[in-house]
Design a protein around this motif. Structure first.
Motif, PDB file in Angstrom:
ATOM      1  N   ARG A 256       0.821  -1.204   0.000  1.00 13.53           N
ATOM      2  CA  ARG A 256       0.000   0.000   0.000  1.00 13.53           C
ATOM      3  C   ARG A 256       0.867   1.272   0.000  1.00 13.53           C
ATOM      4  O   ARG A 256       0.520   2.272  -0.618  1.00 13.53           O
ATOM      5  N   VAL A 257       1.969   1.223   0.727  1.00  8.09           N
ATOM      6  CA  VAL A 257       2.886   2.369   0.736  1.00  8.09           C
ATOM      7  C   VAL A 257       3.407   2.643  -0.669  1.00  8.09           C
ATOM      8  O   VAL A 257       3.370   3.778  -1.158  1.00  8.09           O
ATOM      9  N   ARG A 258       3.885   1.603  -1.336  1.00  6.66           N
ATOM     10  CA  ARG A 258       4.423   1.772  -2.687  1.00  6.66           C
ATOM     11  C   ARG A 258       3.344   2.267  -3.645  1.00  6.66           C
ATOM     12  O   ARG A 258       3.595   3.136  -4.500  1.00  6.66           O
ATOM     13  N   GLU A 259       2.143   1.708  -3.519  1.00  6.58           N
ATOM     14  CA  GLU A 259       1.044   2.100  -4.389  1.00  6.58           C
ATOM     15  C   GLU A 259       0.673   3.562  -4.178  1.00  6.58           C
ATOM     16  O   GLU A 259       0.437   4.300  -5.145  1.00  6.58           O
ATOM     17  N   PHE A 260       0.644   3.993  -2.932  1.00  3.67           N
ATOM     18  CA  PHE A 260       0.305   5.375  -2.649  1.00  3.67           C
ATOM     19  C   PHE A 260       1.360   6.317  -3.219  1.00  3.67           C
ATOM     20  O   PHE A 260       1.030   7.339  -3.832  1.00  3.67           O
ATOM     21  N   VAL A 261       2.621   5.993  -3.015  1.00  2.00           N
ATOM     22  CA  VAL A 261       3.698   6.846  -3.531  1.00  2.00           C
ATOM     23  C   VAL A 261       3.658   6.941  -5.038  1.00  2.00           C
ATOM     24  O   VAL A 261       3.760   8.032  -5.617  1.00  2.00           O
TER      25      VAL A 261
END
Length: 267
Positions: A256-261
């Motif tokens: 989710r972190v990577r997707e948000f960034v």
């Protein structure tokens, strides 16, 4: 906007549109829900910090989220000690600038912890004015906090909530007036706009009107930001503080972190 995030501190955290992740700690010693294992609290915090750092976030805030029910202002010494230990571990573990928030509103503890452990900024829910909350009436103490910062010689950035979530103002609810007072009279270095509760987004027009009224202030959206609504705020804010949306099963999800960034940096 190409605007500095933390003008008081080192250049390595001067970034445009910072993404800051919330590290919501499990209950700490002294809390009714503490399980008796401080090492598990630290391990979970470090896992969250790793996910944020490796996923491309620009900073994190360590917060005693699990310590419900919260004290309205001064937390006991055991909470300060435990939070300092965890914050220090996070500071040593990651290259990210680390912030501290002591719920509900112990700004002096947050500042003291940050100054001692090498954190870089703090968040204060009620820096000025008075708010009626589920902990009762909470009053800002900017007059004490800023003198403490000066006395400690601490080059720490203070982020202040405007009309903070889970609260209603005792008096006028003019978000522009509140923001102006925080910057001009309480010496806040940056502002955070939230929705009514944790995980709820603010109204985009609230962020817009603050930006129009305070064009040079550091302005962050601090709750309820998701992939679906981030684009509504990007034209008006300098960055995001994200917690709830990044979680899966109580922990920050690296995916989710990577997707948000990827999504926010692309917009």
């Amino acid at each position: 906007k190409d605007q500095q995030f933390c003008p008081r501190v080192a250049e390595d955290i001067l970034v445009a549109q910072p993404l800051i992740g919330m590290i919501h700690l499990r209950p700490l010693p002294g809390s009714p829900r503490f399980t008796g294992d401080i090492e598990a609290v630290i391990e979970a915090a470090l896992q969250d910090a790793t996910a944020l750092a490796e996923g491309g976030f620009d900073g994190c805030i360590v917060e005693n989220f699990g310590d419900t029910p919260y004290f309205p202002d001064h937390v006991p010494p055991v909470t300060v000690a435990a939070l300092a230990v965890v914050c220090r571990e996070v500071v040593h573990h990651t290259h990210l600038p680390v912030g501290a928030n002591v719920l509900r509103n112990d700004a002096a503890a947050a500042l003291s912890i940050a100054a001692v452990v090498g954190a870089r900024f703090i968040r204060v829910n009620v820096l000025a004015g008075a708010m009626v909350t589920d902990q009762g009436l909470i009053q800002g103490n900017a007059h004490e906090l800023m003198r403490l910062r000066a006395a400690l010689g601490a080059q720490l950035f203070v982020l202040a909530d405007v009309l903070v979530k889970h609260a209603v103002p005792l008096g006028q609810a003019d978000i522009v007036r509140q923001g102006l007072d925080l910057i001009e009279r309480a010496d806040a270095d940056g502002l955070i706009v939230t929705g009514a509760a944790t995980g709820e987004a603010p109204l985009p027009e609230s962020v817009q009107v603050l930006r129009q009224s305070l064009p040079h202030a550091v302005l962050l959206v601090g709750s309820g930001v998701t992939l679906d609504n981030a684009h509504q705020f990007l034209p008006f804010c300098d960055g995001f503080i994200v917690g709830t949306w990044l979680k899966e099963k109580g922990a920050i999800s690296p995916q989710r972190v990577r997707e948000f960034v990827r999504t926010v940096r692309r917009k």
